[in-house]
Design a protein around this motif. Structure first.
Motif, PDB file in Angstrom:
ATOM      1  N   LYS A 162       7.861  15.804  -4.841  1.00  5.94           N
ATOM      2  CA  LYS A 162       7.351  15.488  -3.387  1.00  5.94           C
ATOM      3  C   LYS A 162       7.758  14.063  -2.842  1.00  5.94           C
ATOM      4  O   LYS A 162       7.567  13.576  -1.785  1.00  5.94           O
ATOM      5  CB  LYS A 162       5.929  15.572  -3.083  1.00  5.94           C
ATOM      6  N   ARG A 163       8.455  13.213  -3.795  1.00  5.91           N
ATOM      7  CA  ARG A 163       8.725  11.850  -3.226  1.00  5.91           C
ATOM      8  C   ARG A 163      10.173  11.941  -2.833  1.00  5.91           C
ATOM      9  O   ARG A 163      11.107  12.689  -2.825  1.00  5.91           O
ATOM     10  CB  ARG A 163       9.126  11.125  -4.600  1.00  5.91           C
ATOM     11  N   TYR A 164      10.173  11.114  -1.626  1.00  7.47           N
ATOM     12  CA  TYR A 164      11.673  10.834  -0.808  1.00  7.47           C
ATOM     13  C   TYR A 164      12.154   9.557  -1.319  1.00  7.47           C
ATOM     14  O   TYR A 164      11.800   8.429  -1.028  1.00  7.47           O
ATOM     15  CB  TYR A 164      11.094  11.219   0.754  1.00  7.47           C
ATOM     16  N   VAL A 186       0.701  -1.048   0.015  1.00  7.60           N
ATOM     17  CA  VAL A 186      -0.043   0.060  -0.029  1.00  7.60           C
ATOM     18  C   VAL A 186       1.038   1.138  -0.055  1.00  7.60           C
ATOM     19  O   VAL A 186       0.655   2.263  -0.815  1.00  7.60           O
ATOM     20  CB  VAL A 186      -1.027   0.077   1.139  1.00  7.60           C
ATOM     21  N   SER A 187       1.741   1.067   0.895  1.00 10.92           N
ATOM     22  CA  SER A 187       2.826   2.393   0.888  1.00 10.92           C
ATOM     23  C   SER A 187       3.455   2.614  -0.174  1.00 10.92           C
ATOM     24  O   SER A 187       3.653   3.954  -0.903  1.00 10.92           O
ATOM     25  CB  SER A 187       3.763   2.242   1.788  1.00 10.92           C
ATOM     26  N   ARG A 215       4.307   6.044  -5.226  1.00 14.94           N
ATOM     27  CA  ARG A 215       4.642   6.337  -6.430  1.00 14.94           C
ATOM     28  C   ARG A 215       3.524   7.144  -7.215  1.00 14.94           C
ATOM     29  O   ARG A 215       3.707   7.645  -8.499  1.00 14.94           O
ATOM     30  CB  ARG A 215       4.654   5.010  -7.244  1.00 14.94           C
ATOM     31  N   LYS A 216       2.467   7.378  -6.582  1.00 17.86           N
ATOM     32  CA  LYS A 216       1.493   8.260  -7.187  1.00 17.86           C
ATOM     33  C   LYS A 216       1.761   9.790  -6.669  1.00 17.86           C
ATOM     34  O   LYS A 216       1.197  10.786  -7.067  1.00 17.86           O
ATOM     35  CB  LYS A 216       0.143   7.988  -6.275  1.00 17.86           C
ATOM     36  N   ARG A 217       2.620   9.827  -5.829  1.00 19.01           N
ATOM     37  CA  ARG A 217       2.992  11.479  -5.514  1.00 19.01           C
ATOM     38  C   ARG A 217       3.630  12.066  -6.545  1.00 19.01           C
ATOM     39  O   ARG A 217       4.485  11.334  -7.270  1.00 19.01           O
ATOM     40  CB  ARG A 217       4.095  11.314  -4.238  1.00 19.01           C
ATOM     41  N   PRO A 218       3.499  13.420  -6.549  1.00 18.14           N
ATOM     42  CA  PRO A 218       4.219  14.141  -7.624  1.00 18.14           C
ATOM     43  C   PRO A 218       6.099  13.969  -7.544  1.00 18.14           C
ATOM     44  O   PRO A 218       6.222  13.663  -6.301  1.00 18.14           O
ATOM     45  CB  PRO A 218       3.915  15.440  -7.526  1.00 18.14           C
TER      46      PRO A 218
END
Length: 202
Positions: free
Chosen positions: A116-118, A104-105, A110-113
């Motif tokens: 904004k990904r870490y 789920v995480s 992977r749907k974050r822009p």
């Protein structure tokens, strides 16, 4: 009783399969925490799936607690009676839940822009997912999880976690890397109780 939530959630699906195997009667309503938020809020202001509404109107949140209530109603558990096997099943169930959690995480991340990904966080949760799948595959090789004839919670958690991975993030969970787990999950999916609660295709 009313079980609320979409079957593309591994938590909702695990609760539904377990409740059915325990012989508990309940109605299921497909309500999304994303697409149907106002409707879900009316049922449970926490907007958490799965949600169980008991016959007296009490709202129970979280799959583990929903399953515990199903066990209370049924007066039994799917866990083995032998103490050693019981502890092993608890361990395997936990690993299956972790696999679902991390899948789920991975899907959320992977749907974050892109901006904004870490990257370090993505690597960590993916490593946790793959470790959980490694452990489940090894358990399947040893025959510690299977497809019956009597399903245990660890069997259900493993199969549903794998099914969710293949449905939502197949590129992060290639079919050939964990063959024993894949075979176990396919065998479970062929059972009537799993067919009764298929992953939503909506």
């Amino acid at each position: 009783m009313l079980l609320v939530g979409m079957l593309d959630s591994p938590y909702v699906r695990r609760a539904a399969v377990t409740g059915t195997l325990l012989g508990v009667e309940f109605e299921h309503r497909s309500v999304s925490v994303f697409r149907h938020m106002p409707e879900f809020r009316k049922i449970n202001p926490l907007i958490k799936a799965p949600t169980l509404v008991t016959d007296d109107g009490t709202v129970i949140t979280d799959s583990l607690l929903v399953i515990q209530h199903f066990e209370d109603v049924a007066g039994r558990s799917l866990r083995p009676l032998d103490p050693v096997a019981r502890v092993r099943d608890l361990s395997l169930t936990g690993i299956g839940i972790v696999a679902a959690d991390k899948a789920v995480s991975v899907e959320y991340e992977r749907k974050r822009p892109e901006e904004k990904r870490y990257e370090n966080w993505q690597e960590r949760i993916l490593a946790q997912l793959h470790t959980a799948l490694d452990l489940l595959d090894q358990a399947a090789q040893r025959g510690e999880i299977g497809a019956g004839p009597e399903l245990e919670p660890g069997d259900i958690a493993a199969a549903i976690a794998w099914g969710f991975c293949r449905f939502v993030i197949p590129d992060f969970a290639p079919d050939g890397r964990w063959p024993a787990l894949a075979r176990q999950a396919v065998a479970c999916e062929a059972l009537d109780v799993f067919k009764a609660w298929p992953i939503d295709k909506e």
